[in-house]
Design a protein around this motif. Sequence first.
Motif, PDB file in Angstrom:
ATOM      1  N   TYR A 190      41.796  45.013  38.082  1.00  0.00           N
ATOM      2  CA  TYR A 190      41.925  43.693  37.540  1.00  0.00           C
ATOM      3  C   TYR A 190      43.458  43.433  36.665  1.00  0.00           C
ATOM      4  O   TYR A 190      44.174  42.462  36.735  1.00  0.00           O
ATOM      5  N   ARG A 191      43.706  44.546  36.268  1.00  0.00           N
ATOM      6  CA  ARG A 191      45.188  44.745  35.519  1.00  0.00           C
ATOM      7  C   ARG A 191      46.105  44.459  36.905  1.00  0.00           C
ATOM      8  O   ARG A 191      47.328  43.912  36.245  1.00  0.00           O
ATOM      9  N   LYS A 192      46.033  45.106  37.650  1.00  0.00           N
ATOM     10  CA  LYS A 192      47.295  44.940  38.809  1.00  0.00           C
ATOM     11  C   LYS A 192      47.531  43.663  39.142  1.00  0.00           C
ATOM     12  O   LYS A 192      48.523  43.167  39.208  1.00  0.00           O
ATOM     13  N   MET A 193      46.563  42.789  39.509  1.00  0.00           N
ATOM     14  CA  MET A 193      46.525  41.263  39.640  1.00  0.00           C
ATOM     15  C   MET A 193      47.151  40.761  38.682  1.00  0.00           C
ATOM     16  O   MET A 193      47.994  39.834  39.027  1.00  0.00           O
ATOM     17  N   ASP A 194      46.801  40.964  37.402  1.00  0.00           N
ATOM     18  CA  ASP A 194      47.296  40.254  36.194  1.00  0.00           C
ATOM     19  C   ASP A 194      48.759  40.375  36.220  1.00  0.00           C
ATOM     20  O   ASP A 194      49.500  39.399  36.052  1.00  0.00           O
ATOM     21  N   ALA A 195      49.287  41.757  36.462  1.00  0.00           N
ATOM     22  CA  ALA A 195      50.462  41.862  36.391  1.00  0.00           C
ATOM     23  C   ALA A 195      51.425  41.175  37.504  1.00  0.00           C
ATOM     24  O   ALA A 195      52.423  40.489  37.126  1.00  0.00           O
TER      25      ALA A 195
END
Length: 392
Positions: free
Chosen positions: A175-180
């Motif tokens: 989820y963090r990866k797509m947020d970034a």
Amino acid sequence: MIRKIGQGLVAVGLAALLAGPAMASPPSAAPTPPMGWNSWNHFAAKIDDATVRAQADAMVSSGMRDAGYRYINIDDTWEGTRDAAGVIHPNSKFPDMKALADYVHSKGLKLGIYSSPGPKTCAGYEGSFGHEAQDAATYAAWGIDYLKYDLCSLGDQMKATGSLDKAQAIELAAYRKMDAALRATGRPIVYSLCQYGVAQVWRWGGSVGGNLWRTTGDISDRFSRMATIGFGQAGLSKYAKPGNWNDPDMLEVGNGGMNPVEYRTHMSLWALLAAPLLAGNDLTKMTPDTLAILTNREVIAIDQDKAGRQGDRVHAEGPLEVWARPLAGGGKAVGLFNLSDQPSYVEVNYADLGFKAPVRTRDIWAAKELGKLKSYRVLVPNHGVVLLRLGA
Ligand code: GLA
């Protein structure tokens, strides 16, 4: 030096401070719960370019746009294949996503899309695993304004670890990866997490960048399922705030499986919950009842209240429940619910809601002033609600 931003402490270097206005944190893409429409509940896989355009047209002609609805969200089954460079293309149902976004934008609306952090979406289409930055860039180039990111097949990778903690680490990283990746595009894109409310997502959804996170499994167009999900939100109010919302799933209003009394219960509860209001019906074929429920300005004002405080259950007695939501200006929205199969009286004593003196009381669905009261007792239809606005 240390600067306080919201509840977090952020170290700020001198160079960054000197950079001036660029320091300001970007405005949230979802200062109030997102309002719009999503294709899944009504159309599921039978969604295509022409249908999306027709929904956008109907959102405008029905008056829903003027009532505050903005997002036209394409759910699963738009995805085609990747080209040699790994770039995702829509399938034949969506010949030109950029042209579709331009069309939706020309109506004063925004376009949303759907993907999964896993290799496959829940309907078995291409997911974003290993292509996160590329997909985010593609969405931004198309003019996408909203992404629903649905766990689906990443769950298989998580299960394969055989460890809750390792599984959780995989999920948070994904989820963090797509947020970034979304942030790196520079385009404001609402980020909607969908992992069915497991692992107390309300405690960490905001920290991985989510503007909203599903708190439950899928809704269906039956009163019992809607009620299980909606009334099961008790206790979650403290995790919502402007920019970060609990999402008890999309609306079923107008899909035909509930009567107008039950749909008013659904809409009232979602407004008290500060839930996203994503209509899930066919906007080109609405009865007057459906349109009246979806566009009631006073109910929408409760949902969109600028204090951004979610309501919660204050009292339950068998199938009779009282929910209240604090509003900007000191007033409260109060729902008197009757989940039983017979009409029943429901009573609320305003002292239990924190009011010491009599307060102005308005019945929202009846659009009727009831005067200054200290308590209220009313006959509520089976599966129904009386929604009150107390004070300001
Ligand atoms: C999951 C989600 C639904 C919908 C479908 C699409 O079930 O929870 O809201 O997006 O996938 O396949």
